[in-house]
Design a protein around this motif. Structure first.
Motif, short mmCIF file in Angstrom:
data_model
loop_
_atom_site.label_atom_id
_atom_site.label_comp_id
_atom_site.label_asym_id
_atom_site.label_seq_id
_atom_site.Cartn_x
_atom_site.Cartn_y
_atom_site.Cartn_z
N MET B 1 1.07 -1.38 0.06
CA MET B 1 0.25 0.04 0.09
C MET B 1 0.94 1.16 -0.01
SD MET B 1 -2.73 0.89 3.00
CE MET B 1 -1.99 1.03 3.99
N ARG B 3 1.62 5.00 0.69
CA ARG B 3 1.18 5.94 1.61
C ARG B 3 1.56 7.34 1.08
NH1 ARG B 3 4.81 4.12 6.29
NH2 ARG B 3 6.26 4.45 4.72
N ASP B 6 5.14 7.82 1.93
CA ASP B 6 6.11 7.43 1.07
C ASP B 6 6.47 8.56 0.06
OD1 ASP B 6 6.20 4.84 2.09
OD2 ASP B 6 4.59 4.15 1.12
N LEU B 9 8.75 10.68 1.95
CA LEU B 9 10.23 10.30 2.09
C LEU B 9 10.90 10.02 0.87
CD1 LEU B 9 9.13 6.98 4.32
CD2 LEU B 9 10.50 9.07 5.07
N GLN B 70 4.87 12.69 11.66
CA GLN B 70 4.19 11.27 11.25
C GLN B 70 4.53 10.05 12.19
OE1 GLN B 70 3.01 10.58 8.32
NE2 GLN B 70 3.08 12.28 7.26
N GLN B 71 5.34 10.62 13.37
CA GLN B 71 5.88 9.50 14.21
C GLN B 71 6.26 8.28 13.68
OE1 GLN B 71 2.14 10.15 16.12
NE2 GLN B 71 2.88 12.20 16.23
N MET B 73 8.23 4.73 12.40
CA MET B 73 8.40 3.72 13.24
C MET B 73 9.49 2.75 12.34
SD MET B 73 6.97 3.42 15.94
CE MET B 73 5.52 3.89 17.07
N ALA B 74 10.23 1.87 12.96
CA ALA B 74 11.03 1.04 12.29
C ALA B 74 11.74 1.33 11.20
CB ALA B 74 9.91 -0.34 11.82
N VAL B 75 11.48 0.97 9.85
CA VAL B 75 12.57 1.34 8.75
C VAL B 75 12.48 2.78 8.40
CG1 VAL B 75 11.01 0.62 6.99
CG2 VAL B 75 13.24 0.51 6.53
N ASP B 76 11.06 3.38 8.58
CA ASP B 76 11.02 4.51 8.30
C ASP B 76 11.97 5.59 9.43
OD1 ASP B 76 9.18 3.75 6.37
OD2 ASP B 76 7.35 4.10 7.69
N LEU B 77 11.64 5.17 10.45
CA LEU B 77 12.46 5.88 11.57
C LEU B 77 14.01 5.85 11.06
CD1 LEU B 77 12.38 7.29 14.25
CD2 LEU B 77 12.41 5.18 15.35
N ARG B 78 14.31 4.85 11.05
CA ARG B 78 15.77 4.81 10.77
C ARG B 78 16.29 5.46 9.65
NH1 ARG B 78 14.91 -1.16 11.01
NH2 ARG B 78 15.63 -1.43 9.10
#
Lengths: 253, 225
Positions: B1, B3, B6, B9, B70-71, B73-78
């Motif tokens: 999906m 977003r 995305d 990013l 956006q807070q 998480m995980a790969v996005d945060l990294r």
């Protein structure tokens, strides 16, 4: 120091009629830690935590396979009293559910049901529980008022106090902030962090940030299976399973 | 999906790549200016640095907005934390190119102390490490990033060699060479620092791709036995 296991689910399967809601879930709940269960609606996380105080047996046509322990006690064992388990493992629901009684009676009810008659002891317990639930200051001058007059956030803290009064050991929170505003939510979250000093806590939440903020361990559920379990900071920064990653980053679809 | 997030990013990635290209040009131009002892080229490196600084600010702001709104998480945060780090390292690399350009200006008008041999070698390593770090970023290539990190020792050795030669063969023997030797010594130092920043970038890329922390843990790097 190694974590002490307070509750343990061992190879748990659960069925609603013929539908299998949980598939071979095994999990340790550590003492004085907050364990969060996350996952999409219908993944089995609420069903799972309701097993920890035998709430699911109130639902007809259900079946459980596997074992659940509270300390060393198998809670579904033949001689175990469900009411005693529910006293030791309290539960706070999504919608606050105070009894339609006074604030005082809401807290003293559990004590009276447990056969306690000493008035001074009851009063002391009520005050202590309300203080621990961080609501004493707001209600101490109106303990005789109906609990239904309280705001949603206050009612939720009252329900927490009700668990504490009966010397609970584990508290299950099922979406405790789902119907609360952000300020009440913050108060409940702060309270959870405070309570874990004395209790073991399991929380089901759809709010990922909430799980990240309050929990020490997180389990991700999907279609009745526990996909991943680990320290919360690992789950939210470097999940191992691509399905966990997809869910927590909102890429599910 | 897909977003909406995305897209944001992807815009961040484009900005970083743009900055990376500008920084690569900056290294290249400063080295060319040195080889030719070319004042114009050196001045252009110095004046072009402002655009890189501005881009760093934009990237930082973009990252902070994404973190706050956006807070992730995980790969996005990294990805976002890595982007902030990479922007910082790229900006430092550009500053070092400016430093090289300034040393070039010190050297202009004076005969070269010696034919440049090891400094161009070091410059090539610095350029290639920076380029490979950016390629590793584009392709999420942890292996290439690992190879960048391993090359840093080579850069350190070459810098030491240049330093030793300039000090022992020139400055100690004939103090009148000092004014021409020191700029070269500094240039070697700046180039080696560029390699250090390229190494930082490569370490961030490995964290982003594999969630492994290799920073300050070279033993965790595959192929480093």
């Amino acid at each position: 120091m190694d974590n002490q296991v307070k509750m343990r689910a061992q190879n748990v399967d659960f069925f609603y009629g013929k539908t299998q809601a949980l598939k071979n879930v095994s999990l340790d709940i550590y003492a004085n830690k907050v364990t969060a269960m996350i996952g999409p609606s219908g993944c089995g996380k609420s069903t799972f935590i309701r097993l920890f105080n035998r709430m699911n047996e109130l639902v007809p046509h259900t079946a459980l396979r596997g074992k659940i322990f509270l300390d060393d006690l198998e809670i579904n064992g033949p001689l175990v009293d469900a009411v005693d388990i529910r006293r030791r493992v309290g539960m706070v629901f999504q919608k606050p559910n105070p009894f339609p009684k006074s604030i005082f009676d809401n807290i003293s009810y559990g004590l009276k049901v447990n056969g306690i008659k000493d008035k001074a002891f009851i009063e002391q317990k009520v005050e202590e529980s309300l203080k621990k639930a961080a609501i004493w200051g707001e209600v101490k001058d109106r303990l005789g008022d109906s609990a239904l007059k309280l705001s949603g956030g206050q009612q939720q803290r009252l329900c927490i106090a009700r668990c504490l009064a009966v010397e609970t050991e584990v508290i299950l929170f099922d979406e405790p902030c789902a119907s609360l505003d952000p300020i009440s939510t913050t108060k409940i979250e702060e309270l959870i962090l405070e309570l874990k000093k004395d209790y073991s806590i399991i929380i089901v939440t759809h709010n990922m940030q909430q799980a990240a903020r309050v929990s020490d361990y997180t389990g991700f559920f999907l279609l009745g299976e526990m996909v991943e379990f680990g320290k919360t900071q690992d789950i939210f920064t470097k999940p191992q399973d691509p399905k966990t990653e997809a869910y927590i980053t909102g890429r599910f679809g | 999906m897909e977003r909406h997030f995305d897209q944001e990013l992807s815009d961040l990635k484009k900005q970083l790549l743009k900055m990376g290209t500008m920084v690569e040009t900056s290294i290249f131009e400063s080295v060319e200016a040195l080889k030719e002892l070319n004042v114009e080229r050196a001045i252009k490196v110095i004046s072009d640095d402002k655009a890189i600084d501005d881009l760093e600010n934009q990237i930082d702001e973009c990252c902070l907005d994404l973190l706050a709104l956006q807070q992730p998480m995980a790969v996005d945060l990294r990805f976002i934390t890595m982007s902030m780090n990479i922007a910082t390292d790229l900006e430092r690399i550009a500053d070092l190119s400016v430093d090289i350009a300034q040393r070039v200006m010190d050297l202009v008008g004076k005969p070269l102390l010696k034919p440049l041999i090891d400094i161009p070698k070091l410059a090539n390593i610095a350029k290639q490490m920076s380029k490979d770090a950016l390629d590793a970023f584009v392709n999420k290539d942890a292996e290439l990033a690992g190879s960048v990190i391993l090359r840093d020792t080579e850069a350190d050795k070459l810098r030491n060699l240049v330093q030793k030669e300039l000090i022992e063969d020139y400055m100690l023997k004939d103090t009148s060479t000092v004014t021409r030797a020191v700029p070269l010594l500094l240039i070697a130092r700046h180039l080696e620092r560029i390699c250090d920043h390229a190494t930082n970038i490569a370490e961030d890329i490995i964290y982003f791709v594999k969630a492994d922390v290799v920073k300050h843990h070279p033993e965790r790097l595959e192929g480093n036995n």
